[in-house]
Design a protein around this motif. Sequence first.
Motif, short mmCIF file in Angstrom:
data_model
loop_
_atom_site.label_atom_id
_atom_site.label_comp_id
_atom_site.label_asym_id
_atom_site.label_seq_id
_atom_site.Cartn_x
_atom_site.Cartn_y
_atom_site.Cartn_z
N ARG A 45 41.32 -44.96 -19.60
CA ARG A 45 42.56 -44.59 -20.28
C ARG A 45 43.34 -45.82 -20.72
O ARG A 45 43.89 -45.86 -21.82
CB ARG A 45 43.44 -43.74 -19.37
CG ARG A 45 43.03 -42.32 -19.32
CD ARG A 45 44.08 -41.42 -18.69
NE ARG A 45 43.53 -40.09 -18.59
CZ ARG A 45 43.07 -39.55 -17.48
NH1 ARG A 45 43.14 -40.21 -16.35
NH2 ARG A 45 42.56 -38.34 -17.49
N GLU A 73 39.55 -37.04 -22.81
CA GLU A 73 40.55 -36.30 -22.04
C GLU A 73 40.12 -34.86 -21.81
O GLU A 73 40.33 -34.30 -20.74
CB GLU A 73 41.91 -36.35 -22.73
CG GLU A 73 42.55 -37.72 -22.72
CD GLU A 73 42.85 -38.25 -21.32
OE1 GLU A 73 42.81 -37.49 -20.34
OE2 GLU A 73 43.13 -39.45 -21.22
N TYR A 110 37.72 -34.38 -18.95
CA TYR A 110 38.34 -34.35 -17.63
C TYR A 110 39.43 -33.27 -17.53
O TYR A 110 40.28 -33.33 -16.64
CB TYR A 110 38.90 -35.73 -17.28
CG TYR A 110 37.80 -36.73 -17.05
CD1 TYR A 110 37.11 -36.77 -15.84
CD2 TYR A 110 37.39 -37.60 -18.05
CE1 TYR A 110 36.08 -37.65 -15.62
CE2 TYR A 110 36.35 -38.50 -17.84
CZ TYR A 110 35.70 -38.51 -16.63
OH TYR A 110 34.66 -39.39 -16.43
N LYS A 111 39.40 -32.31 -18.45
CA LYS A 111 40.29 -31.13 -18.43
C LYS A 111 41.77 -31.50 -18.51
O LYS A 111 42.61 -30.80 -17.96
CB LYS A 111 40.03 -30.28 -17.19
CG LYS A 111 38.59 -29.90 -16.96
CD LYS A 111 38.18 -28.73 -17.80
CE LYS A 111 36.84 -28.18 -17.38
NZ LYS A 111 35.73 -28.60 -18.18
N GLU A 112 42.07 -32.57 -19.18
CA GLU A 112 43.46 -33.00 -19.37
C GLU A 112 43.97 -32.47 -20.71
O GLU A 112 44.13 -33.21 -21.69
CB GLU A 112 43.55 -34.53 -19.32
CG GLU A 112 43.21 -35.13 -17.98
CD GLU A 112 44.29 -34.86 -16.93
OE1 GLU A 112 45.44 -34.55 -17.30
OE2 GLU A 112 43.96 -34.97 -15.74
N ILE A 113 44.23 -31.17 -20.77
CA ILE A 113 44.60 -30.50 -22.01
C ILE A 113 45.93 -31.02 -22.56
O ILE A 113 46.04 -31.31 -23.76
CB ILE A 113 44.68 -28.96 -21.81
CG1 ILE A 113 43.36 -28.41 -21.26
CG2 ILE A 113 45.09 -28.26 -23.10
CD1 ILE A 113 42.18 -28.60 -22.16
N GLN A 114 46.92 -31.17 -21.69
CA GLN A 114 48.22 -31.63 -22.16
C GLN A 114 48.15 -33.05 -22.69
O GLN A 114 48.78 -33.38 -23.70
CB GLN A 114 49.28 -31.52 -21.06
CG GLN A 114 50.68 -31.86 -21.52
CD GLN A 114 51.15 -31.01 -22.69
OE1 GLN A 114 50.98 -29.80 -22.69
NE2 GLN A 114 51.74 -31.65 -23.69
N HIS A 115 47.38 -33.89 -22.03
CA HIS A 115 47.25 -35.26 -22.51
C HIS A 115 46.53 -35.27 -23.86
O HIS A 115 46.90 -36.04 -24.76
CB HIS A 115 46.52 -36.14 -21.49
CG HIS A 115 46.74 -37.59 -21.71
ND1 HIS A 115 45.72 -38.47 -21.86
CD2 HIS A 115 47.88 -38.33 -21.84
CE1 HIS A 115 46.19 -39.68 -22.07
NE2 HIS A 115 47.50 -39.61 -22.06
N ALA A 116 45.52 -34.43 -24.02
CA ALA A 116 44.82 -34.31 -25.30
C ALA A 116 45.79 -33.83 -26.39
O ALA A 116 45.76 -34.32 -27.52
CB ALA A 116 43.63 -33.37 -25.18
N ARG A 117 46.66 -32.90 -26.04
CA ARG A 117 47.67 -32.40 -26.99
C ARG A 117 48.60 -33.53 -27.41
O ARG A 117 48.92 -33.67 -28.60
CB ARG A 117 48.44 -31.26 -26.34
CG ARG A 117 49.43 -30.57 -27.24
CD ARG A 117 50.03 -29.34 -26.58
NE ARG A 117 49.04 -28.26 -26.56
CZ ARG A 117 48.59 -27.65 -25.47
NH1 ARG A 117 49.06 -27.98 -24.28
NH2 ARG A 117 47.70 -26.68 -25.55
N ASP A 118 49.03 -34.33 -26.45
CA ASP A 118 49.89 -35.48 -26.77
C ASP A 118 49.17 -36.47 -27.67
O ASP A 118 49.77 -37.06 -28.58
CB ASP A 118 50.36 -36.18 -25.49
CG ASP A 118 51.25 -35.29 -24.63
OD1 ASP A 118 51.80 -34.30 -25.14
OD2 ASP A 118 51.36 -35.58 -23.42
N ASN A 169 42.66 -24.06 -27.20
CA ASN A 169 43.26 -24.42 -25.91
C ASN A 169 44.70 -23.99 -25.73
O ASN A 169 45.27 -24.18 -24.66
CB ASN A 169 43.19 -25.95 -25.72
CG ASN A 169 41.78 -26.44 -25.66
OD1 ASN A 169 41.04 -26.10 -24.75
ND2 ASN A 169 41.37 -27.22 -26.64
#
Length: 164
Positions: A44, A67, A70-78, A103
């Motif tokens: 990261r 992202e 690793y199931k980091e949906i909110q970080h991918a959205r950002d 998502n």
Amino acid sequence: MKNRFINHARNVWHRAITLLPRVDQLWYKYIHMEEMLGNVAGVRRIFEMWMEWMPDRHAWLSYIKFELKYKEIQHARDLFDRFVLCHPTVASWIRYAKFEIKNGDACSTRNVFERALDKVVDDEEAHKLFLAFADFEASCNETHRAECIYQFALHHHVPKGINC
């Protein structure tokens, strides 16, 4: 790396990306090495350093894919929010909307489309965005909304010669 001198390899990669920040292959290989070592936080950090250089869309999508892995949906959205600021094209916005369709919920997807229309309404490929938005609304059984989008596009923004 082969001889287990991991910190030395890190130093070499860091020097390489510092001296040649526009060579994408160096970033990818450095990221790959850190991911093989299981250093998610390090990956990261490297991606964030790379994104400061505003690389091409493939680099951004690689970071988003990482992202999502690793199931980091909110970080991918950002990241998508930052991606469309760096690459404000119709294709980028449509990709962001497809991410939200998969998502998110209908409200968040609609929000992405509405923001996109504010940003790229004068783009020559805006008709693709209108079509994608109307198709989304139709898939949500919001036929009246889809019809309004088509009407808005036809009357205000899509040139007569474009075949949708």
